[in-house]
Design an enzyme around this catalytic site. Sequence first.
Site, PDB file in Angstrom:
ATOM      1  N   LYS A  13       0.829  -1.215   0.000  1.00  0.00           N
ATOM      2  CA  LYS A  13       0.000   0.000   0.000  1.00  0.00           C
ATOM      3  C   LYS A  13       0.861   1.262   0.000  1.00  0.00           C
ATOM      4  CE  LYS A  13      -2.128  -1.128   3.853  1.00  0.00           C
ATOM      5  NZ  LYS A  13      -1.393  -2.397   4.136  1.00  0.00           N
ATOM      6  N   ARG A  86     -10.123   0.935   8.028  1.00  0.00           N
ATOM      7  CA  ARG A  86      -9.504  -0.328   8.396  1.00  0.00           C
ATOM      8  C   ARG A  86     -10.537  -1.326   8.889  1.00  0.00           C
ATOM      9  NH1 ARG A  86      -3.940   0.273   7.870  1.00  0.00           N
ATOM     10  NH2 ARG A  86      -2.843  -1.290   9.058  1.00  0.00           N
ATOM     11  N   ARG A 124      11.594  -6.696   5.107  1.00  0.00           N
ATOM     12  CA  ARG A 124      11.673  -5.312   5.571  1.00  0.00           C
ATOM     13  C   ARG A 124      12.172  -5.243   7.016  1.00  0.00           C
ATOM     14  NH1 ARG A 124       6.443  -1.717   5.439  1.00  0.00           N
ATOM     15  NH2 ARG A 124       6.039  -2.905   7.327  1.00  0.00           N
ATOM     16  N   ARG A 130      10.756  -0.140  12.468  1.00  0.00           N
ATOM     17  CA  ARG A 130       9.359  -0.134  12.920  1.00  0.00           C
ATOM     18  C   ARG A 130       9.165  -1.182  13.998  1.00  0.00           C
ATOM     19  NH1 ARG A 130       4.924   0.271   8.120  1.00  0.00           N
ATOM     20  NH2 ARG A 130       3.760  -0.967   9.644  1.00  0.00           N
ATOM     21  N   ARG A 142      -0.631  -8.813  13.338  1.00  0.00           N
ATOM     22  CA  ARG A 142      -1.132  -7.821  12.359  1.00  0.00           C
ATOM     23  C   ARG A 142      -1.891  -8.523  11.236  1.00  0.00           C
ATOM     24  NH1 ARG A 142       4.282  -5.357  10.817  1.00  0.00           N
ATOM     25  NH2 ARG A 142       3.176  -4.142   9.254  1.00  0.00           N
TER      26      ARG A 142
HETATM   27  P1  AP5 Z   1       4.754  -1.545   1.832  1.00  0.00           P
HETATM   28  O1  AP5 Z   1       4.560  -0.738   0.613  1.00  0.00           O
HETATM   29  O2  AP5 Z   1       5.305  -0.889   3.040  1.00  0.00           O
HETATM   30  O3  AP5 Z   1       3.400  -2.314   2.210  1.00  0.00           O
HETATM   31  P2  AP5 Z   1       2.211  -1.838   3.110  1.00  0.00           P
HETATM   32  O4  AP5 Z   1       1.002  -2.566   2.635  1.00  0.00           O
HETATM   33  O5  AP5 Z   1       2.155  -0.343   3.158  1.00  0.00           O
HETATM   34  O6  AP5 Z   1       2.722  -2.443   4.477  1.00  0.00           O
HETATM   35  P3  AP5 Z   1       2.652  -1.894   5.934  1.00  0.00           P
HETATM   36  O7  AP5 Z   1       3.420  -2.877   6.771  1.00  0.00           O
HETATM   37  O8  AP5 Z   1       3.069  -0.465   6.029  1.00  0.00           O
HETATM   38  O9  AP5 Z   1       1.119  -2.037   6.199  1.00  0.00           O
HETATM   39  P4  AP5 Z   1       0.350  -2.064   7.509  1.00  0.00           P
HETATM   40  O10 AP5 Z   1      -1.051  -2.156   7.038  1.00  0.00           O
HETATM   41  O11 AP5 Z   1       0.803  -3.087   8.494  1.00  0.00           O
HETATM   42  O12 AP5 Z   1       0.800  -0.703   8.201  1.00  0.00           O
HETATM   43  P5  AP5 Z   1       0.165   0.732   8.308  1.00  0.00           P
HETATM   44  O13 AP5 Z   1       1.291   1.670   8.229  1.00  0.00           O
HETATM   45  O14 AP5 Z   1      -1.014   0.946   7.433  1.00  0.00           O
HETATM   46  O15 AP5 Z   1       5.654  -2.801   1.421  1.00  0.00           O
HETATM   47  C1  AP5 Z   1       6.085  -3.733   2.382  1.00  0.00           C
HETATM   48  C2  AP5 Z   1       7.508  -4.172   2.020  1.00  0.00           C
HETATM   49  O16 AP5 Z   1       7.495  -4.844   0.756  1.00  0.00           O
HETATM   50  C3  AP5 Z   1       8.498  -2.989   1.853  1.00  0.00           C
HETATM   51  O17 AP5 Z   1       9.756  -3.383   2.303  1.00  0.00           O
HETATM   52  C4  AP5 Z   1       8.512  -2.746   0.330  1.00  0.00           C
HETATM   53  O18 AP5 Z   1       9.712  -2.179  -0.102  1.00  0.00           O
HETATM   54  C5  AP5 Z   1       8.307  -4.158  -0.199  1.00  0.00           C
HETATM   55  N1  AP5 Z   1       7.575  -4.194  -1.466  1.00  0.00           N
HETATM   56  C6  AP5 Z   1       6.509  -3.425  -1.839  1.00  0.00           C
HETATM   57  N2  AP5 Z   1       6.084  -3.769  -3.073  1.00  0.00           N
HETATM   58  C7  AP5 Z   1       6.886  -4.802  -3.475  1.00  0.00           C
HETATM   59  C8  AP5 Z   1       6.943  -5.593  -4.659  1.00  0.00           C
HETATM   60  N3  AP5 Z   1       6.055  -5.426  -5.671  1.00  0.00           N
HETATM   61  N4  AP5 Z   1       7.872  -6.554  -4.731  1.00  0.00           N
HETATM   62  C9  AP5 Z   1       8.761  -6.778  -3.704  1.00  0.00           C
HETATM   63  N5  AP5 Z   1       8.773  -6.036  -2.558  1.00  0.00           N
HETATM   64  C10 AP5 Z   1       7.837  -5.067  -2.448  1.00  0.00           C
HETATM   65  O19 AP5 Z   1      -0.419   0.694   9.807  1.00  0.00           O
HETATM   66  C11 AP5 Z   1       0.447   0.526  10.919  1.00  0.00           C
HETATM   67  C12 AP5 Z   1      -0.374   0.534  12.184  1.00  0.00           C
HETATM   68  O20 AP5 Z   1      -1.040   1.793  12.324  1.00  0.00           O
HETATM   69  C13 AP5 Z   1      -1.498  -0.494  12.285  1.00  0.00           C
HETATM   70  O21 AP5 Z   1      -1.037  -1.762  12.735  1.00  0.00           O
HETATM   71  C14 AP5 Z   1      -2.428   0.171  13.298  1.00  0.00           C
HETATM   72  O22 AP5 Z   1      -1.906   0.038  14.606  1.00  0.00           O
HETATM   73  C15 AP5 Z   1      -2.332   1.626  12.913  1.00  0.00           C
HETATM   74  N6  AP5 Z   1      -3.345   2.060  11.938  1.00  0.00           N
HETATM   75  C16 AP5 Z   1      -3.118   2.517  10.662  1.00  0.00           C
HETATM   76  N7  AP5 Z   1      -4.271   2.852  10.074  1.00  0.00           N
HETATM   77  C17 AP5 Z   1      -5.258   2.612  10.985  1.00  0.00           C
HETATM   78  C18 AP5 Z   1      -6.668   2.752  10.959  1.00  0.00           C
HETATM   79  N8  AP5 Z   1      -7.314   3.213   9.861  1.00  0.00           N
HETATM   80  N9  AP5 Z   1      -7.360   2.387  12.054  1.00  0.00           N
HETATM   81  C19 AP5 Z   1      -6.737   1.939  13.169  1.00  0.00           C
HETATM   82  N10 AP5 Z   1      -5.399   1.766  13.263  1.00  0.00           N
HETATM   83  C20 AP5 Z   1      -4.671   2.114  12.171  1.00  0.00           C
END
Ligand code: AP5
Length: 188
Positions: A13, A86, A124, A130, A142
Amino acid sequence: MRVLLIGAPGSGKGTQGARIAERYRIPHISSGQLLRDHVRHGSELGRAVEPHLARGDLVPDDVILSMITEELAGAADGYVLDGFPRNVAQAEAAEKTAELNDRLDAVLFLDLPPGEVFDRLAERARQSDRPDDQEQATIQHRLRVYEDRTHPLLDHYRQRGLLVPIDANGSVDEVAARIAVVLDRYQR
Ligand code: AP5
């Protein structure tokens, strides 16, 4: 253009959100990044949400709704929103809130098999500071939270005719190209 990105942790994402923002010149709003920024700056909100982030739990809906409402107030010309909503309650609340109730063009579901998701997060974790990437148990948690709380959102948006599944396997460029085929249609 108004686009939501939904997908499991590690599905890409953040990576694809940045690509979409660049291609269509719209802000990339990442709920997770905004929360991590608050934690880093030690704000009141950051101190309140830090334990939730570290455990891999969702932060309370009211906290996220007020934060996102404030962000979107400055994005009148469109956005790519990554990580919000979410759960179904957040989506329903957003539909009742003026700033969030703008017409959406598409909800992109980044569809990646669980094994690949886990491999990307493990990779990652080797470079990231993180806290929610450090322990295998937290990564597994998660993924469970995603299955239990976020996955039901797919039906919510499918019923509204907005859901567009994207095969998130392959290189970053390959996935970005699949997304561009979809989003070029909505360019205003
Ligand atoms: P990346 O692009 O970072 O993937 P992502 O889906 O953004 O992963 P996240 O771990 O950031 O998602 P998440 O949902 O756990 O965290 P969020 O920040 O939303 O890619 C992942 C890895 O793969 C990277 O190393 C990248 O380089 C690699 N990659 C990408 N594309 C690739 C490809 N095509 N091929 C190979 N490698 C690739 O949320 C974090 C926390 O915040 C949550 O746990 C929660 O506590 C809180 N939170 C956030 N939003 C809410 C909400 N709306 N409500 C309540 N709590 C919330």
